[in-house]
Structures are given as structure tokens and as C-alpha cells.
Motif scaffolding. Structure first.
Motif, PDB file in Angstrom:
ATOM      1  N   THR A  32      -2.163 -60.636  79.866  1.00  0.00           N
ATOM      2  CA  THR A  32      -2.733 -59.442  80.497  1.00  0.00           C
ATOM      3  C   THR A  32      -1.792 -58.263  80.357  1.00  0.00           C
ATOM      4  OG1 THR A  32      -3.891 -60.836  82.089  1.00  0.00           O
ATOM      5  CG2 THR A  32      -3.690 -58.515  82.637  1.00  0.00           C
ATOM      6  N   CYS A 212      -9.388 -60.225  81.255  1.00  0.00           N
ATOM      7  CA  CYS A 212      -9.106 -59.965  82.668  1.00  0.00           C
ATOM      8  C   CYS A 212      -8.352 -58.649  82.832  1.00  0.00           C
ATOM      9  CB  CYS A 212      -8.279 -61.114  83.252  1.00  0.00           C
ATOM     10  SG  CYS A 212      -9.174 -62.666  83.413  1.00  0.00           S
ATOM     11  N   GLY A 213      -7.385 -58.404  81.934  1.00  0.00           N
ATOM     12  CA  GLY A 213      -6.637 -57.153  82.000  1.00  0.00           C
ATOM     13  C   GLY A 213      -7.514 -55.944  81.780  1.00  0.00           C
TER      14      GLY A 213
END
Length: 259
Positions: A32, A212-213
Motif C-alpha cells: 500500500t 486498498c491503498g
């Protein structure tokens, strides 16, 4: 975390950590940071892709030199290398797609072949791909080469799915998270080869962490939650630093108990 025994006839001990739950948490967060950190340096600080790649490449070269010269696993040094190689691997893919115009599907295929070729050469020379046997300089060189290709491949595959196929960040995270779950099931439910499952999961955590990042950092207009690259990178770096500090403390305590 493993404190490996000294290999017979060799002053090295295993140079990399065991794949515990903490390992996978830090690995996912480092991916991330690789995504959001590269975006922050290239766009927000206006380094550009080439400038950011140059800076992180030099930092990575210095960190890897220290890592290769170390005689044992040192948690802070190891994870600094992982974070830097995550950023650099992201930039390699971004430069190919954004500056050279290489399609993400082609980058995905090329990095897959490069990774498989490295695995083949590694196994041909060392007769093992196990991370429990990174106890010789040549094995560690193969290890870090594969790591670089996994990050570049994960970036290309993740961007291809999320953007090229218009799946979106949330759906991409669910997809790659589900694939990681299937790998875990294959390993612990059906007892598939541990080394193969490890490397498949290692590749998949890159697009999962990147998705997700992006989901956390990108604005709502782009399908994200709008926390920004600075806040997302700072939060994940703080968690990584805390977990690595804990691993370092645990390692020192175990070493003291054995002496």
C-alpha cells in the motif's frame, strides 16, 4: 519469526523472516505504501516518475547493499528494503505504461515471464526456492530479484484489473483478497506445496495492497474514499514501524534467551 540455525560450513543464517501473520500484515501494508508513496512523490512533490524512480532506486541500492552485507535477518533493514522495492517496482510499471505507452496487459505478461525465468534459474542453481533457505549470497540475490518482479507484476496486474478492465478499487480489493483466501485454503486445507503457495500469495498481496491503498487515498470522483496519499502513507508507515519494532524486540529477547 524464525531465528534460524547456522548453516553447516557457512557463517550465514537465514536472512529473511518466516511467513507468519505479522509478516503478511507488514507485507500488505508495504505494498500500500508502495502505491501511495510513489503517487505522493511523483505527483504531490512533483518529482515526476523518472525523478522518483532515480531517488528511490538510489535509496534501494544502498539499503540492499547493507542487507546483502548483513550476516543475519535484521527486521528494520529487511523491511526498509521491502518498502523501497515496493515503491521502485511500482514506478517501473508506471514508467512503462505512462511514459513508454506499454499496455498493462503486456507488462503483466512480461513481468510474469521474467519472474518465472528467475525462478527457473534460481531452482536450477540452488535446487530450492524455499524462503527457509536464504542462507547464501547467491540465493539472496535471486530472492530480491524475484521480489522486485513480484512488485512490478502486481502493480501491472492490479492496475490492469482496476483501471484497464474498469473493475474499480473496491472490487479489485475483493477479487485479489478472495484469491489470497483461496491460496490459504489450498495450503492449509488441501496441503499444497508451501513454497508455491507462498510465492503465489506474495504476488497477489501486491495488487491487493495497491487496491486498498488506492481505495483509501483516491478521491470519491475516482472511486476512492478520499483520505489522500499523505494520510494513507503516514498511517501505514506508522503501523509498519510499530510492528517492525516489535519484531526487533522479540528477536533480541529470543537471542538473549539462547545465549
Amino acid at each position: 519469526m524464525t531465528i534460524a540455525t547456522v548453516t553447516a560450513g557457512n557463517s550465514w543464517i537465514n536472512k529473511v523472516p518466516e511467513a507468519t501473520l505479522l509478516f503478511w500484515i507488514i507485507k500488505m501494508m508495504s505494498t500500500t505504501v508502495g502505491e501511495t508513496g510513489a503517487d505522493y512523490l511523483a505527483a504531490d512533490l512533483h518529482f515526476g516518475l523518472a525523478g522518483t524512480a532515480l531517488v528511490t532506486g538510489l535509496l534501494l541500492a544502498g539499503a540492499l547493499l547493507c542487507q546483502l552485507r548483513a550476516s543475519r535477518y535484521v527486521p528494520p533493514l529487511y523491511w526498509i528494503c521491502v518498502v523501497l522495492i515496493s515503491i521502485f517496482g511500482t514506478l517501473v510499471t508506471d514508467m512503462l505504461s505512462d511514459l513508454a505507452g506499454v499496455p498493462l496487459a503486456l507488462s503483466t505478461a512480461a513481468f510474469s515471464l521474467a519472474m518465472l525465468a528467475t525462478f527457473w534459474a534460481w531452482h536450477a542453481r540452488e535446487k530450492t526456492l524455499s524462503i527457509a533457505a536464504i542462507d547464501r549470497p547467491r540465493r539472496e540475490l535471486f530472492y530480491w530479484t524475484v521480489i522486485l518482479f513480484t512488485f512490478a507484476l502486481g502493480t501491472a496486474a492490479g492496475d490492469w484489473v482496476a483501471e484497464g478492465l474498469n473493475l474499480g478499487y473496491a472490487n479489485s480489493a475483493l477479487l485479489f483478497g478472495g484469491l489470497i483466501g483461496l491460496v490459504a485454503l489450498a495450503r492449509y486445507g488441501f496441503k499444497l506445496n508451501a513454497t508455491a503457495c507462498f510465492w503465489i500469495a506474495y504476488v497477489l498481496t501486491r495488487p491487493f495492497g495497491a487496491s486498498c491503498g488506492d481505495l483509501l487515498s483516491q478521491p470519491g470522483s475516482s472511486g476512492g474514499l478520499g483520505f489522500g496519499t499523505i494520510a494513507t502513507s503516514a498511517l501505514f508507515l506508522a503501523v509498519i514501524a510499530s510492528l517492525v519494532a516489535y519484531l526487533s524486540f522479540t528477536q533480541k529477547r529470543l537471542t538473549a534467551q539462547r545465549t
